[in-house]
Scaffold this motif. Sequence first.
Motif, PDB file in Angstrom:
ATOM      1  N   LEU A  31       0.828  -1.206   0.000  1.00  0.00           N
ATOM      2  CA  LEU A  31       0.000   0.000   0.000  1.00  0.00           C
ATOM      3  C   LEU A  31       0.865   1.261   0.000  1.00  0.00           C
ATOM      4  N   LEU A  32       1.885   1.277   0.847  1.00  0.00           N
ATOM      5  CA  LEU A  32       2.776   2.436   0.920  1.00  0.00           C
ATOM      6  C   LEU A  32       3.540   2.621  -0.389  1.00  0.00           C
ATOM      7  N   THR A  33       4.082   1.550  -0.925  1.00  0.00           N
ATOM      8  CA  THR A  33       4.855   1.627  -2.164  1.00  0.00           C
ATOM      9  C   THR A  33       3.990   2.089  -3.332  1.00  0.00           C
ATOM     10  N   ASN A  61       5.271  10.673   7.239  1.00  0.00           N
ATOM     11  CA  ASN A  61       4.422  10.375   8.405  1.00  0.00           C
ATOM     12  C   ASN A  61       2.983  10.794   8.164  1.00  0.00           C
ATOM     13  N   ALA A  62       2.791  11.922   7.489  1.00  0.00           N
ATOM     14  CA  ALA A  62       1.428  12.357   7.159  1.00  0.00           C
ATOM     15  C   ALA A  62       0.768  11.364   6.206  1.00  0.00           C
ATOM     16  N   VAL A  63       1.532  10.890   5.241  1.00  0.00           N
ATOM     17  CA  VAL A  63       1.015   9.901   4.281  1.00  0.00           C
ATOM     18  C   VAL A  63       0.689   8.592   5.000  1.00  0.00           C
ATOM     19  N   MET A  64       1.594   8.125   5.844  1.00  0.00           N
ATOM     20  CA  MET A  64       1.368   6.852   6.543  1.00  0.00           C
ATOM     21  C   MET A  64       0.190   6.947   7.502  1.00  0.00           C
ATOM     22  N   LYS A  65      -0.025   8.121   8.098  1.00  0.00           N
ATOM     23  CA  LYS A  65      -1.176   8.297   8.987  1.00  0.00           C
ATOM     24  C   LYS A  65      -2.471   8.181   8.196  1.00  0.00           C
ATOM     25  N   PHE A  76       9.567   1.484  11.096  1.00  0.00           N
ATOM     26  CA  PHE A  76      10.538   0.948  10.135  1.00  0.00           C
ATOM     27  C   PHE A  76      10.916   1.999   9.088  1.00  0.00           C
ATOM     28  N   ILE A  77       9.922   2.673   8.530  1.00  0.00           N
ATOM     29  CA  ILE A  77      10.194   3.704   7.523  1.00  0.00           C
ATOM     30  C   ILE A  77      10.965   4.865   8.144  1.00  0.00           C
ATOM     31  N   ASN A  78      10.593   5.268   9.351  1.00  0.00           N
ATOM     32  CA  ASN A  78      11.325   6.341  10.033  1.00  0.00           C
ATOM     33  C   ASN A  78      12.763   5.927  10.333  1.00  0.00           C
TER      34      ASN A  78
END
Length: 179
Positions: A31-33, A61-65, A76-78
Amino acid sequence: MNEHRISKAYAQAIIALGEEKGIDTPKELTLLTETINSSNDLETVMFLDVFTIEEKTSVINAVMKKLNLSALVVSFINFLLSEKRISLLPVIFKDVIVIDDDKKGFLRGTIEGSEKEISENIKKKLVSYLKNKLGKEAELVYKSNKNISAGYVVTVGDLQLDASLDNQLEQFKKSITDI
């Protein structure tokens, strides 16, 4: 340590942690990719060094939220950002998918040949051969490759079957010159 080893180690770690916590990390990373790949601006922010780590962290972080990703994937991404290894994310993602597919008894790969398309009959034969050889179902995508004169090169995970004319001529040349 080379990038492939590092990305594979990260992929194994994130999958293991996800399994331990009951999180479908391959699904979340997909989903993130897909989200990153769908936006040139987001790709630019994430992968070019013109932005600071703080700027990248704030944006992702805004996108992942908004994507409602687990704390594990967010951490992990951070971590990748803070260690300046975010450029490995595409390779880590590929490794995560390969590991996940392998656990499910499934393989993805490519067939490369000189033609624009491959006949369904040949594709079925190659899939059947891989099933017999490896004991797993394979999903193969065909790619035309102008560097192949004739025949096919099949790549599935770490396995490569080279049945191209170029490879056969190279093997013949070696057999003659090594006498």
